[in-house]
Design an enzyme around this catalytic site. Structure first.
Site, mmCIF file in Angstrom:
data_model
loop_
_atom_site.group_PDB
_atom_site.id
_atom_site.type_symbol
_atom_site.label_atom_id
_atom_site.label_comp_id
_atom_site.label_asym_id
_atom_site.label_seq_id
_atom_site.Cartn_x
_atom_site.Cartn_y
_atom_site.Cartn_z
ATOM 1 N N SER A 52 33.027 -31.422 0.397
ATOM 2 C CA SER A 52 32.134 -31.344 -0.754
ATOM 3 C C SER A 52 32.868 -30.653 -1.893
ATOM 4 C CB SER A 52 30.885 -30.523 -0.402
ATOM 5 O OG SER A 52 30.130 -30.268 -1.571
ATOM 6 N N TYR B 193 27.315 -23.095 3.224
ATOM 7 C CA TYR B 193 27.636 -24.532 3.204
ATOM 8 C C TYR B 193 29.016 -24.747 2.566
ATOM 9 C CZ TYR B 193 27.312 -29.418 1.518
ATOM 10 O OH TYR B 193 27.553 -30.738 1.222
#
Ligand code: NAP
Length: 248
Positions: free
Chosen positions: A143, A157
């Protein structure tokens, strides 16, 4: 010879778009899901209706027994793998580090990091020339958060995706001589249900002004890059971290 691809979390969002596009490009596709069988079956039906070959297969990527059973089932029903997309991933609700629990961090790392490592291990056992395979391609979903850090929202995350970047770099070098390429995609703000699952259904609209391209991306725009990395057109591309983020 037909090529077999497993996409974890292939039932929705980026994973579903990847399954559909890969099937169009000639891959036989195993569509993994953890809970939503109906969504996975929908993707399989769509592929079959277009003349492709696909199965759905349940497994929580964080559970070793379920993952082993999934790899066995895919091999028995479709044949040995030549492609793996480690796409299954989760976020949690926005919080600061000093508000987060160990249980949250364990889930974050179990699914996003250990799940990807586990699936890669099982794929290598089928793909590697060292183990009698014919090689293959692994694409990990990282990401842009790995670069941005996601402060105040979900830095657990972001840290998990940072681990995916390091994992991609090391594994790519480890298996490059065994016919296996390993790359990662770092999507930016992509319009899927993941944002609602973290309590922010309007996250893409709310943050798109921060994107140099001034819009969020679609799942299919990410799938295009994934399916290219899977393909022979990317035959000399390994150890790459590919940003698909509109410049963010
Ligand atoms: P999504 O729309 O929320 O879909 C998630 C998929 O993963 C679903 O198919 C879900 O299946 C599956 N899944 C969740 N937990 C699982 C588990 N433990 N085991 C197996 N499957 C599981 O997510 P997305 O936005 O498409 O994201 C896909 C990947 O891209 C993730 O790794 C995410 O971190 C990454 N990414 C997304 C964005 C974005 O803006 N959307 C940005 C950067 C990176 P069930 O419904 O059956 O649980």
């Amino acid at each position: 010879m037909r090529k077999v691809l497993l996409v974890t979390g292939g039932s929705r969002g980026i994973g579903a778009a990847t399954c559909i596009l890969a099937a169009q490009k000639g891959w036989d596709v195993a569509v993994n899901y953890s809970a939503n069988a109906q969504a996975a079956d929908g993707v399989v039906e769509q592929i079959k209706a277009a003349g492709g070959r696909a199965i759905s297969v349940q497994a929580d990527v964080a559970h070793e027994e379920q993952v082993l059973a999934m790899f066995q089932k895919v091999r028995a029903e479709l044949g040995p793998l030549q492609g793996l997309v480690n796409n299954a991933g989760v976020v949690d609700v926005s919080a600061r580090l000093d508000e987060m629990s160990m249980a949250r961090w364990r889930r974050m790392f179990d699914i996003n990091v250990l799940g990807s490592m586990l699936c890669a291990r099982e794929a290598i056992l089928q793909m590697s020339t060292l183990h009698g395979g014919v090689g293959g391609s692994i694409v990990n979903l990282s990401s842009a958060a790995a670069r941005l850090g996601s402060p105040g929202q979900y830095l657990d995350y972001a840290a998990a995706k940072g681990a995916i970047d390091s994992f991609t770099l090391g594994l790519a070098k480890e298996v490059a001589g065994e016919g296996i390429r390993v790359n990662a995609i770092r999507p930016g703000l992509i319009d899927t249900e993941i944002h609602a699952s973290g309590g922010l259904p309007n996250r893409v609209k709310d943050l798109e002004h921060l994107v140099p391209a001034k819009r969020g991306g679609s799942a299919m725009e990410v799938a295009q890059a994934i399916v290219w990395l899977l393909s022979d057109e990317a035959s000399y591309t390994t150890m790459s971290l590919v940003d698909v983020s509109g410049g963010r």
